[in-house]
Design a protein around this motif. Sequence first.
Motif, short mmCIF file in Angstrom:
data_model
loop_
_atom_site.label_atom_id
_atom_site.label_comp_id
_atom_site.label_asym_id
_atom_site.label_seq_id
_atom_site.Cartn_x
_atom_site.Cartn_y
_atom_site.Cartn_z
N ILE A 2 0.83 -1.20 0.00
CA ILE A 2 0.00 0.00 0.00
C ILE A 2 0.87 1.26 0.00
O ILE A 2 0.57 2.25 -0.67
N ASN A 3 1.98 1.21 0.75
CA ASN A 3 2.90 2.34 0.75
C ASN A 3 3.43 2.62 -0.65
O ASN A 3 3.50 3.78 -1.09
N TRP A 6 0.73 4.15 -2.87
CA TRP A 6 0.56 5.58 -2.59
C TRP A 6 1.75 6.38 -3.11
O TRP A 6 1.59 7.51 -3.58
N ARG A 130 3.83 7.99 5.72
CA ARG A 130 3.43 6.73 6.35
C ARG A 130 2.43 6.96 7.48
O ARG A 130 1.50 6.18 7.69
N ILE A 133 -0.93 7.64 5.88
CA ILE A 133 -1.46 6.45 5.22
C ILE A 133 -2.09 5.50 6.24
O ILE A 133 -3.10 4.86 5.97
N LEU A 134 -1.49 5.43 7.43
CA LEU A 134 -2.02 4.56 8.48
C LEU A 134 -3.41 5.01 8.93
O LEU A 134 -4.18 4.20 9.47
N PRO A 137 -8.28 3.77 6.01
CA PRO A 137 -8.60 2.33 6.01
C PRO A 137 -7.97 1.62 4.80
O PRO A 137 -7.88 2.19 3.72
N THR A 138 -7.54 0.39 5.02
CA THR A 138 -6.84 -0.35 3.96
C THR A 138 -7.69 -0.47 2.70
O THR A 138 -7.19 -0.27 1.58
N TRP A 139 -8.97 -0.76 2.87
CA TRP A 139 -9.84 -0.95 1.70
C TRP A 139 -9.96 0.35 0.91
O TRP A 139 -10.01 0.32 -0.34
N SER A 141 -7.66 2.82 0.83
CA SER A 141 -6.38 3.04 0.17
C SER A 141 -6.29 2.23 -1.13
O SER A 141 -5.87 2.75 -2.18
N LEU A 142 -6.68 0.97 -1.05
CA LEU A 142 -6.65 0.13 -2.25
C LEU A 142 -7.61 0.65 -3.31
O LEU A 142 -7.28 0.68 -4.50
N THR A 145 -6.08 4.10 -4.79
CA THR A 145 -4.85 3.96 -5.58
C THR A 145 -5.04 3.09 -6.82
O THR A 145 -4.58 3.44 -7.90
#
Length: 479
Positions: A2-3, A6, A130, A133-134, A137-139, A141-142, A145
């Motif tokens: 994910i990093n 981004w 970073r 980004i934390l 939420p992961t979903w 971010s995905l 991006t």
Amino acid sequence: MINYLWDFVFFSFIGWCIDEVYYLITEKEFANRGFLASPFSPMYGFAAVIIDLIFSPIQNLPWAVFFGSILLLGILKFLTGLFLDKILHFKMWDYSNLPLNIKGYICVPLVVLWGFVSLILVSFVMPIMRIFILLIPTWLSLAITLSIMFIMLIDAIVTFITIFKLQKHLKEMDDVSKLIEEDAPETPTEELKEKYNKLLLTNNIFRRRLVTAFPDMQSVSYSEQLVIIRIKLNEIKASNLQEYENIYTNEEEKPFAYGLNFNKLFWLFIIGCFFGTVLETIWAIVTLGHFEFRVGLVYGPFIPVYGGGAVLITLCLYKLYKAKDVIIYIASAIIGAAFEFFCSYFQEMFFGTVSWDYSNTPFNIQGRTNLMFALIWGFLGLVWVRYFYPLCSKLIEKIPKKIGNLVTIALVIFMIFDVFMTCTGLQRADERAKELPATNVFAEYLDEHLDDEYLQMIFPHMTNVATGINVGDTSGSEK
């Protein structure tokens, strides 16, 4: 992963912004320097991923980061230029006029600058990224991006197809030009000239966009024909703009904020902020039956969401004034709704508050925007592009240059101060809600001048997401 995603998306956009600012400063006008449509320069994003992947683990060795990035990015730039030259037969950049260059593909001063930039990225920028980004939420971010990268991929494919077709187009122009010069008996000269003019005034929108998006692009085999196309497109552009804004050939005759520069965009931002306040006030009277303050900052009748929307729609659509109304309407609806969504999201992420919530309305997206307001954004964007922008542009340009520059500086300083006071005032309101006492003179000033009653009056619908309580409400009643 994910990093790195981004890194690619964020720095592709930042690289595009850097190119825009450089072009704005050197050429005194705005031009989309990204791929055919999207505001991204993928080479910057790819370089950022390489820097993060290879040099972040050794960020405690600054000399290794500095010299390693110079070597690696220099090779990457050289090979990219060589590929475009030998395979696509185009040069997208040429550093031949700069000192210590290698076949015009790279130059030593530039790669040394990349070394310093890489050092800053690895040591400061990326670690801060970073942290933010934390918070996402992961979903999400995905989703963000990967969606952007999909758009970039489509844009890249169309770009390369257009480059190949442009090469064939230039060859055809060159062949016809040679026949005209030879006065070939088998084909009448007038017929050849007509064919050449049709090729010159190409109807392919992607081809025209490619030529204007890369003003430094050179054709290895047909440079003369490319120059002729570029000159003709500039003439057509100047002729078309006469219908939209005044054209000045003499630099000294140009008025204040001429064209689309920082001064013009900032004044459009201020105008958009003000008209947004007017529209929100009228909306409250019509829908709620009473007057209430609806602003976005603690001082002045300004709602930045509307100002930012006006600037964004102008940047994206001002060149489409000849397009059909339905195209401008749909584009404005998408841009406005997306902008509203991200404004709400980042307000919640950074400040823990929201200023609007459409959760109870049909076709909403996380309560941040909905179909009805997207349609309203479409209408506002259409009216803005068709009528308000040309009118505002001409009115702004009537401001005397010296007065305009002084007032712009004063307004910029005031808006920075207003944003700072708004952020600190809301932070102090949250502290008061937690019954934390003022610990310094500035906090005491905020308690006196930006107290709960004042904040409730100007932000009647701003709510703390965690508690569900209106900002400035110390009674504990939920909205």
